[in-house]
Structure formats: C-alpha cells, structure tokens
Design a protein around this motif. Structure first.
Motif, PDB file in Angstrom:
ATOM      1  N   SER A 101       2.459 -67.620  29.869  1.00  0.00           N
ATOM      2  CA  SER A 101       2.113 -67.102  28.544  1.00  0.00           C
ATOM      3  C   SER A 101       3.289 -67.207  27.576  1.00  0.00           C
ATOM      4  O   SER A 101       3.104 -67.531  26.403  1.00  0.00           O
ATOM      5  CB  SER A 101       1.618 -65.661  28.639  1.00  0.00           C
ATOM      6  OG  SER A 101       2.605 -64.846  29.225  1.00  0.00           O
ATOM      7  N   SER A 102       4.504 -66.973  28.045  1.00  0.00           N
ATOM      8  CA  SER A 102       5.647 -67.099  27.135  1.00  0.00           C
ATOM      9  C   SER A 102       5.917 -68.565  26.787  1.00  0.00           C
ATOM     10  O   SER A 102       6.404 -68.864  25.704  1.00  0.00           O
ATOM     11  CB  SER A 102       6.891 -66.436  27.731  1.00  0.00           C
ATOM     12  OG  SER A 102       7.308 -67.100  28.895  1.00  0.00           O
ATOM     13  N   THR A 104       3.534 -70.838  26.401  1.00  0.00           N
ATOM     14  CA  THR A 104       2.486 -71.288  25.482  1.00  0.00           C
ATOM     15  C   THR A 104       2.516 -70.568  24.144  1.00  0.00           C
ATOM     16  O   THR A 104       1.793 -70.963  23.229  1.00  0.00           O
ATOM     17  CB  THR A 104       1.092 -71.117  26.111  1.00  0.00           C
ATOM     18  OG1 THR A 104       0.882 -69.739  26.418  1.00  0.00           O
ATOM     19  CG2 THR A 104       0.932 -71.971  27.343  1.00  0.00           C
ATOM     20  N   ASN A 105       3.326 -69.523  24.001  1.00  0.00           N
ATOM     21  CA  ASN A 105       3.362 -68.782  22.737  1.00  0.00           C
ATOM     22  C   ASN A 105       3.692 -69.688  21.552  1.00  0.00           C
ATOM     23  O   ASN A 105       3.048 -69.607  20.507  1.00  0.00           O
ATOM     24  CB  ASN A 105       4.366 -67.632  22.806  1.00  0.00           C
ATOM     25  CG  ASN A 105       3.789 -66.430  23.523  1.00  0.00           C
ATOM     26  OD1 ASN A 105       2.575 -66.315  23.691  1.00  0.00           O
ATOM     27  ND2 ASN A 105       4.663 -65.541  23.961  1.00  0.00           N
ATOM     28  N   ALA A 106       4.680 -70.554  21.692  1.00  0.00           N
ATOM     29  CA  ALA A 106       5.059 -71.435  20.587  1.00  0.00           C
ATOM     30  C   ALA A 106       3.952 -72.446  20.300  1.00  0.00           C
ATOM     31  O   ALA A 106       3.669 -72.755  19.146  1.00  0.00           O
ATOM     32  CB  ALA A 106       6.358 -72.155  20.904  1.00  0.00           C
ATOM     33  N   ASP A 109       0.933 -70.774  18.369  1.00  0.00           N
ATOM     34  CA  ASP A 109       1.407 -69.899  17.304  1.00  0.00           C
ATOM     35  C   ASP A 109       0.488 -69.905  16.082  1.00  0.00           C
ATOM     36  O   ASP A 109       0.377 -68.903  15.393  1.00  0.00           O
ATOM     37  CB  ASP A 109       2.825 -70.312  16.905  1.00  0.00           C
ATOM     38  CG  ASP A 109       3.521 -69.266  16.070  1.00  0.00           C
ATOM     39  OD1 ASP A 109       3.240 -68.071  16.281  1.00  0.00           O
ATOM     40  OD2 ASP A 109       4.331 -69.645  15.208  1.00  0.00           O
ATOM     41  N   SER A 110      -0.178 -71.019  15.821  1.00  0.00           N
ATOM     42  CA  SER A 110      -1.003 -71.104  14.614  1.00  0.00           C
ATOM     43  C   SER A 110      -2.459 -70.729  14.908  1.00  0.00           C
ATOM     44  O   SER A 110      -2.930 -70.844  16.041  1.00  0.00           O
ATOM     45  CB  SER A 110      -0.949 -72.515  14.033  1.00  0.00           C
ATOM     46  OG  SER A 110      -1.626 -73.420  14.885  1.00  0.00           O
ATOM     47  N   HIS A 111      -3.152 -70.303  13.877  1.00  0.00           N
ATOM     48  CA  HIS A 111      -4.566 -69.930  13.994  1.00  0.00           C
ATOM     49  C   HIS A 111      -5.419 -71.116  14.460  1.00  0.00           C
ATOM     50  O   HIS A 111      -6.233 -70.950  15.368  1.00  0.00           O
ATOM     51  CB  HIS A 111      -5.061 -69.375  12.648  1.00  0.00           C
ATOM     52  CG  HIS A 111      -6.411 -68.764  12.711  1.00  0.00           C
ATOM     53  ND1 HIS A 111      -6.603 -67.431  12.973  1.00  0.00           N
ATOM     54  CD2 HIS A 111      -7.641 -69.306  12.567  1.00  0.00           C
ATOM     55  CE1 HIS A 111      -7.904 -67.171  12.985  1.00  0.00           C
ATOM     56  NE2 HIS A 111      -8.556 -68.296  12.731  1.00  0.00           N
ATOM     57  N   ARG A 114      -4.859 -71.689  18.258  1.00  0.00           N
ATOM     58  CA  ARG A 114      -5.503 -70.657  19.073  1.00  0.00           C
ATOM     59  C   ARG A 114      -7.013 -70.835  19.092  1.00  0.00           C
ATOM     60  O   ARG A 114      -7.654 -70.684  20.132  1.00  0.00           O
ATOM     61  CB  ARG A 114      -5.148 -69.266  18.563  1.00  0.00           C
ATOM     62  CG  ARG A 114      -3.762 -68.813  18.945  1.00  0.00           C
ATOM     63  CD  ARG A 114      -3.528 -67.327  18.680  1.00  0.00           C
ATOM     64  NE  ARG A 114      -3.962 -66.867  17.380  1.00  0.00           N
ATOM     65  CZ  ARG A 114      -3.249 -66.926  16.270  1.00  0.00           C
ATOM     66  NH1 ARG A 114      -2.036 -67.457  16.299  1.00  0.00           N
ATOM     67  NH2 ARG A 114      -3.717 -66.468  15.130  1.00  0.00           N
TER      68      ARG A 114
END
Length: 131
Positions: A101-102, A104-106, A109-111, A114
């Motif tokens: 999860s950490s 894939t955070n970057a 990051d954008s709507h 996601r």
C-alpha cells in the motif's frame, strides 16, 4: 436465424459496454468519498458484491473441478505475498521496509488513477466470479 444470433451477441456487447461505463462512473464517484468513512466502505463492499453477483450470473457451464495440484502454485504465491506484506508491515522504519500500500500511494495519488484502479478491481471481481 443467423441475424437473430448476431443481434443477441451485439445486445450482449452493448449491455457489457453499458455496464462498463456504469462501473467507471461509479468508480469515479466512489473514490471521491472520504477515505475510510462508512460511506466509502459501503461503496467498496457493495460494488464488489454487485460485481461478484453479476459475474456469477454469467457463469460458464460447470466443467471439471480444479485439482489441488493445479491450485497449489497460486496458493503458494498468495501465502508468499501475504507473508512478505506482513513482514514489511511489522518491520521499521517504513522507508526501508515498504508495504504494497505504501508503494502504490504515489501511483494512486490522483483521482483518475484511483478511479481507474477501482474500475479494474470491479472488472476483475466480475471475471473471477464468472469462473
């Protein structure tokens, strides 16, 4: 008769396209909800359930059962990935032992990113339920 069969196929394609567009629109809306809220949880769980039910309704005819020998490599891969994820989660500091999860955070990051990931998740759920 051939035209009738083709029209049924095109109707199915149109239905799948409409379902895909609805899934993308829903994903766009759902990822805009407050993270970890009750509404977001309900949106994710509800959409996953609908995708699973939709996929299972389009289930292929029953074939031979999957042998444990065939499933063993996938089970081993799932156990290894889970073990790696848990080991990374328990070790500190996080930058030296990142979790999935950490990592894939970057990327998410954008709507739009996601929403695309959520729509892909719904499609995979429907496909897996179809099997």
């Amino acid at each position: 008769m051939d035209r009738h069969l083709r029209s049924g196929r095109s109707g199915t394609r149109a239905l799948r396209a409409a379902a895909g567009l609805a899934g993308v629109a829903y994903a766009w809306w759902a990822v805009g909800l407050a993270p970890f809220s009750a509404a977001a949880t309900l949106a994710v769980v509800g959409a996953g359930a609908v995708a699973a039910v939709a996929g299972s309704r389009a289930r292929r005819p029953a074939g031979r059962a999957v042998a444990v020998r065939q499933a063993a490599p996938w089970i081993a891969l799932a156990v290894a990935a889970t073990t790696l994820q848990l080991a990374s989660y328990l070790q500190q500091p996080r930058r030296d032992h990142p979790t999935l999860s950490s990592l894939t955070n970057a990327l998410l990051d954008s709507h739009p990113a996601r929403a695309a990931a959520f729509a892909c998740w719904l499609a995979v759920a429907a496909v897996l339920a179809r099997r």
